[in-house]
Structures are given as C-alpha cells and as structure tokens.
Motif scaffolding. Structure first.
Motif, PDB file in Angstrom:
ATOM      1  N   ARG A   1       0.805  -1.228   0.000  1.00 49.08           N
ATOM      2  CA  ARG A   1       0.000   0.000   0.000  1.00 49.08           C
ATOM      3  C   ARG A   1       0.839   1.279   0.000  1.00 49.08           C
ATOM      4  N   GLY A   2       2.129   1.226   0.300  1.00 46.69           N
ATOM      5  CA  GLY A   2       2.911   2.442   0.498  1.00 46.69           C
ATOM      6  C   GLY A   2       3.676   2.883  -0.729  1.00 46.69           C
TER       7      GLY A   2
ATOM      8  N   ALA B   1       5.819   4.928  -6.235  1.00 42.76           N
ATOM      9  CA  ALA B   1       6.166   4.067  -7.366  1.00 42.76           C
ATOM     10  C   ALA B   1       5.521   2.690  -7.216  1.00 42.76           C
ATOM     11  N   ALA B   2       5.321   2.029  -8.356  1.00 47.54           N
ATOM     12  CA  ALA B   2       4.807   0.657  -8.331  1.00 47.54           C
ATOM     13  C   ALA B   2       5.793  -0.231  -7.585  1.00 47.54           C
ATOM     14  N   THR B   3       5.310  -1.038  -6.662  1.00 47.35           N
ATOM     15  CA  THR B   3       6.217  -1.826  -5.825  1.00 47.35           C
ATOM     16  C   THR B   3       6.020  -3.327  -5.942  1.00 47.35           C
ATOM     17  N   LEU B   4       4.835  -3.780  -6.304  1.00 50.53           N
ATOM     18  CA  LEU B   4       4.574  -5.219  -6.315  1.00 50.53           C
ATOM     19  C   LEU B   4       5.071  -5.852  -7.613  1.00 50.53           C
TER      20      LEU B   4
ATOM     21  N   ASP C   1       9.066  -2.138  -2.298  1.00 52.58           N
ATOM     22  CA  ASP C   1       9.129  -0.869  -1.577  1.00 52.58           C
ATOM     23  C   ASP C   1      10.373  -0.857  -0.689  1.00 52.58           C
ATOM     24  N   PRO C   2      11.280   0.123  -0.854  1.00 54.55           N
ATOM     25  CA  PRO C   2      12.513   0.137  -0.042  1.00 54.55           C
ATOM     26  C   PRO C   2      12.263   0.090   1.455  1.00 54.55           C
ATOM     27  N   GLN C   3      11.098   0.571   1.892  1.00 56.05           N
ATOM     28  CA  GLN C   3      10.778   0.562   3.311  1.00 56.05           C
ATOM     29  C   GLN C   3      10.097  -0.732   3.759  1.00 56.05           C
ATOM     30  N   ASN C   4       9.665  -1.531   2.806  1.00 50.97           N
ATOM     31  CA  ASN C   4       8.921  -2.753   3.163  1.00 50.97           C
ATOM     32  C   ASN C   4       9.311  -3.933   2.276  1.00 50.97           C
ATOM     33  N   VAL C   5      10.594  -4.038   1.932  1.00 51.82           N
ATOM     34  CA  VAL C   5      11.031  -5.129   1.059  1.00 51.82           C
ATOM     35  C   VAL C   5      10.696  -6.472   1.706  1.00 51.82           C
ATOM     36  N   ALA C   6       9.968  -7.313   0.962  1.00 53.20           N
ATOM     37  CA  ALA C   6       9.565  -8.600   1.543  1.00 53.20           C
ATOM     38  C   ALA C   6       9.036  -9.515   0.460  1.00 53.20           C
TER      39      ALA C   6
ATOM     40  N   LYS D   1      17.376  -7.255  -3.663  1.00 50.95           N
ATOM     41  CA  LYS D   1      15.966  -6.882  -3.835  1.00 50.95           C
ATOM     42  C   LYS D   1      15.341  -7.784  -4.890  1.00 50.95           C
ATOM     43  N   ILE D   2      14.255  -8.458  -4.523  1.00 49.94           N
ATOM     44  CA  ILE D   2      13.552  -9.330  -5.456  1.00 49.94           C
ATOM     45  C   ILE D   2      12.786  -8.473  -6.453  1.00 49.94           C
ATOM     46  N   THR D   3      13.126  -8.593  -7.724  1.00 47.27           N
ATOM     47  CA  THR D   3      12.451  -7.802  -8.765  1.00 47.27           C
ATOM     48  C   THR D   3      11.461  -8.628  -9.571  1.00 47.27           C
TER      49      THR D   3
END
Length: 623
Positions: free
Chosen positions: A423-424, A427-430, A447-452, A475-477
């Motif tokens: 949700r944060g 930029a597109a994060t998913l 999301d750099p703040q919620n990488v998971a 970072k998983i892309t």
C-alpha cells in the motif's frame, strides 16, 4: 619451473601419444571410412565395425595410455590427468600411474570437480628433493558433482588446488602416491563424458524433478549403462539440496537386484526392473508410486517409446510386484492440467486470454476478455497477473502497482477487496504474482521501506511474510513459483546487476522442520550470466532464462534448476523483456513460448520462428 596451461601441454602430449594408439572405425555403404579426431582405441584386440546408421559416437571410446618405461615425473602427471578422462573399465589405465596402495584406495566416483578453464600444473619439488617430486595442479572451479550425482555450481572466483606427490616404486618407476580425491575434468571433458538426467520424487502428491548427472556411456566403476546408473541414483535417494522437501516411495535400503548391470525393454515397450528384497512386501498403492517414479525417470532417457514399467521381486526373475502404464503413471504423478489459454494484459490494460493453435500457420489468435468481475464495467485496469492452474481464479496487480486482488474467472459479482500488501510509496512496488501447485499465491514487495516476499495461503488466507535465507541486501524484482510447489525462482538485483536464484520452499506440514513457510538455500541458477532480464519455468524442471553473458549479447537458454546449462537456446532473443512457457509434460501437443517484445506479444511454436500474436504485455500461462 613456470606453470604451463594443461590445454597446451596436453595437446602436445596427445600428438605424441597418437603414435601409440589408433582409431579404427568402419562404416558400410556410401558412408565410407569414419575417423574420430583425437578419440582413441587400444592398438590390440577385436576391431568391430560401426554401422553407418549408428554414427561414429555410438562406438568410439576414449582410452588412456599406460605410463612409458622410465617416464619422468612430469610425464606421469600429464598421463594421469589425461587418463582420468578415459572410458577404461574402473579407470584402470589412470590407476597405473598410481602406487599400488593409492590405486586401491582411490575413489574417482566419490566426486567430480569441473574446471571452467584448462588445468595448470607446476613442479613444487624436484626429483632430487628428499621428500620426492611434488606437483601442484590448479584451475578455476566451475562446479562439483557429489556422490549422489548432484551438480553444484561454484560461486565467486573459486579456485581448485591439489598437490600430487610422486615416489619411486621397487622398479624405480615414478608413481603418484597422493592422487586427487575424485575426478578432475575440464568443462569440455565433463560435457563429453556426462549427461544431465532427471530423477523424480514426490512432494504433496506431485512428482518433482531432481536433476543429476550420469555418465553417457558405461560407468567405469559400476559397469552400469546410463539407464541403470540413473535408476540406481533414483533408488539411492534425492539430492541433498532437494531432500528436505521430497520423499521417495521406495523403502529404505531398496536397491537393484545384485549383479544388475543393464536394464532393457521387451517387445511391448516394457522396462522390467529387478529389485532386492527390501521392496518385496510393499502394498500395491505404494508399489505403483514406486513404478511411477521409475517410469518418469527413465522415459526421458530413451529415444524409444516406453509404455510400461514393471517391478520384479528379488527371489524370482519373472515374479511381478506391480506395473504401471504411461497413462496410469500420469494419474499418479499429480501434474498440473494442460493449459487451455494464454493470458496477457492488452493495450487497454485489461486481462485477456487467447488460444493459439500451434499446428496451424493460418489460424489467427483472437484475444478475448477474461470472464468474471474483471470485465464488469468499469473494467479493472491491470499491470500484471497470474492465473491458477485450473484457470478458475486470477491474481491481479492494479495499474498503479500497489494493490493485489484475487478474482474469480467464473461467474459475476463485484470486485473483491485487495490484499493488505503493497500500500505504500508512490512508485509501483509489487512484482507480478505467481501461483504454485499447492494453490498458494506468491508476490514480492519492492518498496525500499517494506522489502519482503509474501505468500497468501490458498490465495485467500492472511498474507504471510516469508523469510528468504541468504537474500541479504538483495531486492527481489521478479519471481516464479515452480509448478511442483517446492522451488521458487527469484530474480534478485544487487550492485546494479540482476541474478537468478532458485530457493527451496520449506513448509511446516512437509518434511522441513521449520515452524513457518520459508525459502532456503538460494543457489545461482544462471551463473554464466552477468545480467538476467526475465525467466520462466519450463517442462521437466527446467528454466527458460533470458540474459546476457559477460561481454555477450542477450540470449535465451534452457537451463536446469541446478544452475547447469543446457545447449538448447531460442532464436532471436534480443529485445525480449518477458517470457512465459507452459509447464506441461504433454510433448505430443507442446505449447509455444510466449514473450513480450517491442512488437508486443509474440509466440514461438515448436520448430518455427517468432510470430506476432497480439498487442499487449505481461504474458503468462497458468501458474
């Protein structure tokens, strides 16, 4: 003494040795005389003709040359290293370069070290040294193959180094008293001698491919042919990497009946496999699962049709334990259904589907909107999607890349609420989502703040964060769960480069001992590539990888999940940014490779060239 590359001195050694050995192969008819390069045969014994229809390679064998009388330490080292690449029974010629004690204790089958470049060897002590001459052998390690035949690529700049100690025997002949612990082969020799095969084990009722390597010809140690080697490896159990998440139906201790060196087919295309007494008392359901494991393992090895596998008891050559046909084994294997449609996001950002007739050049594919709430006005705009194997649900990421929603593809009704993931940020994060065979949904948040990495159990439960051991600051892309549900391919960005890793999915209700689902033991699935653009799972546990090798151009190659490369590649890979392969085992009706390029959605039917299919992006098959 300066180090000298093995490729150089081995070449000169082969020239000398060809005077001592000959290659003779006769072909009848128009084929004439066939000569086989640097491969060799003994200069005595029976000479057998090579039928023209067989090809040279079916008869040619490479044999080492025994040590010459009074050979120098350098010649002993050279001869031994070359003899390790031979097809001698028990590698008996290589053992002649060893002392009597070393020849008895040497276990070349225990492991194979594969070097990416030529060996170097340098003398560290000379003949007059009180401790005797010693030679250091070095090279860059590409991979190792362990005693269970599993291939493990090396990471980083791994170096191989061993010391070969020489002594003089009672006849004043130099011999090696400390050989390498196993075989040491260059990459080219390894590819000549070994071949990749899949053996199969069960996980949650689904057969899972476990890639290993066996010798292409009769094994020098066991004297088994490739089929028998593969069956023996299957009975020995899964590789260490895959072992925690799969199981074998064979009782512990099950082996081939003592003395079995070859397995053959009868006139009804049936393979009969004699087992020892450990399997004599299994129930029929378990026995049929055993036979299914064998059928799937062996059918990829043979060029002839395999219709049935029959297991035989230990005490009677003709007494049957059970048998399975190809049809009944398919029912046991638990494979995903053959996909009916291919899916993509069209230019209006709708999820659409289409059928492609891979056997007709004239039929034009016509995309159609998927049924269900996604097309209820106003149509939901999609950036990426994944469809379950039964094609009854889709997981879609919203146009802004923040929302993940699971939507039925049957019936109507309103759009469901999105999952509480991503949700944060602006930029597109998913990432694009992916379904596994167990019905779980996977997606990563960038999301750099919620990488998971997230997993949604059954596609409907509460989303769970998944621990990825060894990910570090990567970072998983992009991600893709394997059709068997026990592996996940992760495209990881680190230091400006994207690398492909495969991790093992451990579940608390499986053989793993973790209390929650986790991804463990990441391994480099494309070590030859410095940048990977995209990937997709392919049939028989393979990966289709689009990327670039160091100094090379973009290419698409099929690779085994263990990180070893298969020679097969796709034409015209430049410009592909997304690919999808149907992970179906139906080789009679293979689905085309589907990709996204600057021309939109393109597809590659088997044996054909790329064709433009539609205007859109984000192509996927179910999974």
């Amino acid at each position: 003494m300066d180090a000298e590359p093995l490729d150089a001195w081995a070449g000169r050694a082969r020239v000398r040795r060809r005077r001592l050995r000959t290659v003779r192969a006769y072909a009848f008819g128009a084929a004439g005389l066939l000569l086989a390069g640097c491969a060799s045969m003994p200069d005595h014994g029976e000479i057998r003709p090579v039928q023209a229809s067989q090809g040279v390679d079916s008869q040619v064998r490479v044999f080492g040359v025994p040590p010459a009388d009074k050979a120098s330490p350098a010649e002993i080292v050279d001869g031994f290293l070359e003899a390790m690449t031979s097809d001698d029974p028990q590698l008996e010629t290589a053992r002649k370069y060893l002392t009597e004690e070393a020849a008895k204790s040497w276990r070349p089958g225990s492991a194979v070290t594969v070097l990416s470049s030529g060996l170097n060897r340098v003398a560290t002590r000379g003949e007059k040294d009180p401790e005797g001459p010693s030679w250091k052998v070095t090279g860059k390690k590409l991979a190792t193959v362990d005693e269970r035949s599993a291939y493990q690529p090396e990471t980083g700049d791994a170096q191989y180094e061993e010391f070969l100690q020489l002594v003089q025997d009672d006849e004043k002949q130099w011999r090696i008293s400390k050989p390498p612990s196993g075989l040491v082969l260059s990459e080219s020799d390894f590819q000549r001698i070994y071949m990749p095969v899949n053996k199969y084990y069960f996980a949650a009722g689904t057969l899972v491919a476990d890639p290993v390597y066996v010798r292409q010809r009769t094994d020098p140690d066991s004297r088994m042919d490739p089929t028998t080697q593969t069956v023996q490896s299957l009975l020995a159990g899964p590789s260490r990497w895959l072992g925690p998440v799969v199981e074998s139906s064979f009782p512990t201790g099950t082996e081939l009946r003592p003395g079995t060196k070859s397995l053959s087919y009868d006139g009804q295309n049936t393979l009969r496999v004699p087992l020892n007494d450990k399997a004599d008392n299994v129930a029929q359901p378990q026995c049929k699962k055993m036979a299914a494991q064998l059928l799937y393992t062996v059918k990829e090895l043979t060029g002839s049709r395999l219709d049935q596998v029959e297991l035989l008891r230990a005490d009677d050559k003709s007494s049957s334990l059970c048998s399975v046909t190809e049809v009944s084994a398919a029912a046991i294997a638990g494979r995903p259904a053959i996909p009916e449609y291919q899916y993509f996001v069209d230019k209006e950002k709708r999820l659409v589907r289409m059928k492609l007739d891979t056997h007709s050049e004239d039929q034009q594919a016509k995309p159609e909107p998927v049924p269900g709430p996604l097309t209820t006005p106003p149509a939901f705009k999609v950036s990426s999607a994944a469809v379950t194997y039964d094609e009854r649900r889709a997981a879609v990421v919203s146009e802004d890349g923040h929302g993940l929603t699971v939507v039925p593809l049957v019936g109507g009704g309103p759009m469901p609420q999105p999952m509480p993931i991503g949700r944060g940020g602006k930029a597109a994060t998913l990432t694009a989502p992916s379904w596994d065979a167990a019905g779980d949904l996977w997606v990563a948040d960038r999301d750099p703040q919620n990488v998971a990495l997230w997993r949604v159990p059954g596609g409907a439960g509460t989303p769970e964060k998944v621990q990825v051991a060894g990910l570090g600051d990567g970072k998983i892309t992009s991600l893709k769960a394997s059709p068997d549900g026990v592996r996940i391919a992760l495209l990881v960005e680190r230091d400006g480069h994207k690398k492909l890793y495969v991790g093992r999915i451990e579940r608390p209700d499986g053989k793993g001992d973790s209390s929650a689902v986790s991804v463990r033991e990441l391994r480099d699935a494309a070590p030859q590539m410095v940048d990977v653009t995209t990937m997709s799972w392919a049939p028989r546990g393979r990966l289709l990888v689009v990327g670039r090798e160091n100094g090379g151009v973009q290419q698409a190659r099929y690779m085994l999940a263990d990180g070893s490369m298969i020679a097969a590649s796709l034409p015209g890979a430049t410009g592909l940014s997304e690919v999808a392969v149907a992970a179906t085992e139906d080789e009679a009706k293979p689905k085309p490779v589907v990709a996204f390029s600057e021309d939109g959605i393109v597809w590659l039917p088997p044996g054909a060239q790329w064709r433009t299919a539609a205007d859109g992006r984000a192509p996927v098959y179910p999974g």
